[in-house]
Design a protein around this motif. Structure first.
Motif, mmCIF file in Angstrom:
data_model
loop_
_atom_site.group_PDB
_atom_site.id
_atom_site.type_symbol
_atom_site.label_atom_id
_atom_site.label_comp_id
_atom_site.label_asym_id
_atom_site.label_seq_id
_atom_site.Cartn_x
_atom_site.Cartn_y
_atom_site.Cartn_z
ATOM 1 N N ARG A 141 29.752 37.114 31.394
ATOM 2 C CA ARG A 141 29.265 35.128 31.187
ATOM 3 C C ARG A 141 28.260 35.463 30.071
ATOM 4 O O ARG A 141 27.058 36.077 29.872
ATOM 5 N N ARG A 142 28.976 34.344 29.150
ATOM 6 C CA ARG A 142 27.590 34.029 28.188
ATOM 7 C C ARG A 142 27.595 32.422 28.240
ATOM 8 O O ARG A 142 28.017 31.596 27.792
ATOM 9 N N GLU A 143 26.508 32.085 29.069
ATOM 10 C CA GLU A 143 26.499 30.731 28.814
ATOM 11 C C GLU A 143 27.408 29.356 29.517
ATOM 12 O O GLU A 143 27.588 30.214 30.327
ATOM 13 N N ASN A 144 27.950 29.186 29.271
ATOM 14 C CA ASN A 144 28.915 28.265 30.020
ATOM 15 C C ASN A 144 30.357 28.777 29.877
ATOM 16 O O ASN A 144 31.410 28.654 30.343
ATOM 17 N N PHE A 145 30.662 30.241 29.133
ATOM 18 C CA PHE A 145 32.087 30.275 28.661
ATOM 19 C C PHE A 145 32.458 31.692 29.240
ATOM 20 O O PHE A 145 31.111 33.516 29.449
ATOM 21 N N PHE A 146 33.012 32.558 29.908
ATOM 22 C CA PHE A 146 33.346 33.734 30.162
ATOM 23 C C PHE A 146 34.466 34.886 29.106
ATOM 24 O O PHE A 146 35.368 33.964 27.967
ATOM 25 N N TYR A 147 34.184 36.118 28.984
ATOM 26 C CA TYR A 147 34.585 36.673 28.079
ATOM 27 C C TYR A 147 35.361 37.701 28.746
ATOM 28 O O TYR A 147 34.473 38.413 29.931
ATOM 29 N N PHE A 148 35.982 38.613 27.469
ATOM 30 C CA PHE A 148 36.780 39.655 28.301
ATOM 31 C C PHE A 148 36.357 40.862 27.985
ATOM 32 O O PHE A 148 35.979 41.435 26.677
ATOM 33 N N ARG A 149 35.477 41.413 28.550
ATOM 34 C CA ARG A 149 35.287 42.992 27.241
ATOM 35 C C ARG A 149 35.428 44.703 28.358
ATOM 36 O O ARG A 149 35.318 44.802 29.578
ATOM 37 N N GLN A 150 36.500 45.158 27.542
ATOM 38 C CA GLN A 150 36.961 46.868 28.408
ATOM 39 C C GLN A 150 36.871 48.011 26.955
ATOM 40 O O GLN A 150 37.296 48.160 26.258
ATOM 41 N N VAL A 151 36.012 48.789 27.072
ATOM 42 C CA VAL A 151 35.540 49.623 26.453
ATOM 43 C C VAL A 151 36.723 50.406 26.440
ATOM 44 O O VAL A 151 37.685 51.334 26.946
ATOM 45 N N ILE A 152 36.848 51.313 24.442
ATOM 46 C CA ILE A 152 37.687 51.790 24.523
ATOM 47 C C ILE A 152 37.210 53.591 24.678
ATOM 48 O O ILE A 152 35.938 54.010 24.655
#
Length: 562
Positions: free
Chosen positions: A11-22
């Motif tokens: 979560r960054r500020e007011n939004f969510f982000y999807f993160r998956q390491v290769i």
């Protein structure tokens, strides 16, 4: 500020982000190190639902790419990235619904399709809400557990600090501390031989394993009974057994071994007495003021111990022993197998006393004859736990090699035994001279002592095999029977018991000798006593002389009746 909310969300500020390491093996040919983009939502439930689908799609894609050739990795990773971004388009939900409807074979009418669409969306929404709720509950449990662990650690640290400063008095010494203190005291006072120390430490290790390393004031009567009862289900020699040493107490009990394979009641009684003695000493310590009762006292089991009476050899037995195997063939693979049997017969000495002899223990002594007043030179076995040099001076104990150390049963065992004329006629002195000339300290260097420096182990096992091969299987007839044979034959010849006792090294015999005014070593009397041993001529005729035997490899008597 960036902080991690879940495994695949940030979560960054007011939004969510999807993160998956290769994975590293795919990053070698691609510049992309991770899948990372905004979900464009601020609701955690919705974000988790979308991220869950993306994570499944990403995992499936990564496994598919890993199965391809290396040259295709870079292109396929970019394609997978695009697929993940497309998945964010809510129009894909409609296509998924259509596929699901098709698989379910719903009604063909448009109205039925719309109803199925609504039902599917409700079902999907319900699952998403349940998943989000489960994640929320897991997060709550983690937070509460972390708080409880922190509270426990803080409490333990506070108690430890208070105990260290003396604000809280310890309840009693730990069992491990009591055991170590007790063992050190026994060793310091020389109340234990190495064998006794080893056996006691094995016992106390078992006590720690069953009871636990707790303050001894916390050990209850029920714990003591449990320690006693569990031993009854444990195998003999567990500490040295390859079969059982790696198993826990509970695993051994679960084996349900037969009673014959388990520790005997008499052994357990002895152990309970040892532990009770340790607790009795601990009760005297100031640190254990709260220990007012010895919980191990009086817990012995009712057992009828079978006492195996050692019997002397009779003439038939001796004829069998000296008329078989190496004595019959005039050949031996090791010197001790030739010498120890006749040495035991003509001295009545214990097996370990003979097996540990040094070449410098074969001595010639000037002895006073009490009757004639003349001095005689007598060849003797010197039974002693000290080591002597060629001049007869005692060697400092620190200079004695471990394999050359000697041990005695008690102080009365320290004595000199005149060598019987028959042993001298066999060529015993020639044998001693040969061993000494070869630079050996010990008379029988081929005997390897045990780790506790006992020399009788290997000869005892050999004689047991030899005796059985000769057909002498009667219970109670073992190597120690030579000692009983010596005593029995002497008394049958009319030799007073106290005179036999001073040859055998009995403490009560030495006291009896003093009543007859004999205060010094009565070697001449001993010599006369030894020479009165009535061994039948038919037995003596079977024993070959030293120069009549040959040495061969690994000679063993055949298992047949002799």
């Amino acid at each position: 500020m960036t902080y991690q909310v879940a495994y695949h969300l940030q979560r960054r500020e007011n939004f969510f982000y999807f993160r998956q390491v290769i994975p590293k093996n795919l990053r070698r040919t691609s510049q992309r190190r991770e899948f990372y983009f905004s979900l464009k939502v601020g609701c955690v439930k919705k974000a988790k639902s979308i991220a869950l689908r993306l994570s499944i799609l990403a995992d499936y894609g990564i496994r598919r790419i890993e199965a391809m050739s290396t040259s295709e990795h870079s292109t396929e990773i970019e394609n997978l990235n695009k697929q993940l971004q497309k998945q964010l388009n809510f129009q894909n939900i409609e296509s998924e619904v259509l596929l699901e409807l098709k698989s379910l074979e719903v009604a063909e009418t448009k109205q039925d399709k719309l109803l199925a669409d609504v039902a599917f969306k409700k079902k999907t929404l319900c699952l998403e809400e349940q998943l989000a709720e489960a994640h929320a509950q897991i997060d709550d449990v983690r937070i509460e557990s972390a708080k409880e662990i922190k509270t426990i650690k803080d409490t333990a640290a506070t108690l430890t600090e208070a105990t260290t400063r003396g604000l809280i008095a310890p309840k009693g010494q730990l069992l491990s501390v009591v055991i170590e203190k007790y063992c050190k005291e026994k060793v310091t006072k020389e109340e234990w031989q190495p064998k006794a120390e080893k056996e006691s430490r094995v016992l106390f290790a078992l006590l720690l394993e069953i009871v636990g390393d707790i303050p001894i004031t916390d050990i209850t009567r029920d714990m003591a009974k449990s320690f006693r009862d569990k031993q009854m289900k444990l195998p003999k020699g567990r500490s040295v057994s390859k079969k059982y040493s790696h198993l826990t107490i509970d695993e051994l009990i679960a084996l349900d071994l037969p009673e014959a394979s388990c520790i005997s009641k008499s052994t357990i009684n002895g152990r309970m007495g040892d532990v009770s003695g340790m607790f009795k000493d601990a009760m005297r310590e100031k640190e254990n003021e709260e220990l007012t009762r010895n919980v191990f006292e009086g817990l012995q089991l009712n057992s009828k111990k079978t006492i195996i009476v050692r019997k002397p050899f009779n003439t038939k037995d001796l004829t069998t022993l000296f008329g078989s195997g190496g004595y019959k063939l005039r050949a031996f693979d090791k010197a001790f197998k030739y010498w120890l049997v006749p040495m035991a017969l003509f001295t009545g000495a214990r097996l370990n006393e003979l097996a540990q002899l040094h070449t410098n223990d074969i001595i010639q002594v000037n002895a006073l004859n009490y009757e004639s007043g003349a001095t005689e030179q007598i060849w003797c076995f010197r039974i002693d736990d000290a080591m002597f040099d060629n001049e007869g001076n005692e060697v400092a104990s620190a200079s004695i090699p471990l394999h050359c150390e000697k041990r005695l049963k008690n102080d009365a065992a320290r004595r000199q035994i005149p060598i019987h004329p028959f042993l001298l006629n066999m060529g015993f002195l020639s044998f001693v001279a040969k061993i000494k000339a070869n630079g050996h300290v010990r008379l029988f260097p081929e005997i390897r002592p045990t780790e506790l420096n006992h020399h009788a182990d290997a000869p005892s096992k050999w004689f047991g095999r030899y005796r059985e091969a000769c057909g002498l299987t009667e219970e109670g007839k073992v190597f120690h029977s030579f000692r009983h044979t010596f005593s029995t034959e002497m008394q049958s010849a009319g030799v007073p018991a106290w005179q036999v006792g001073i040859v055998l090294g009995h403490a009560d015999a030495l006291l009896a000798a003093k009543t007859y005014g004999i205060t010094a070593e009565p070697l001449c009397l001993k010599k006369q006593t030894v020479e009165r041993l009535p061994i039948p001529q038919e037995v003596l005729a079977l024993i070959p002389k030293y120069d009549e035997i040959t040495t061969i490899k690994a000679l063993r008597p055949r298992k047949r009746k002799c």
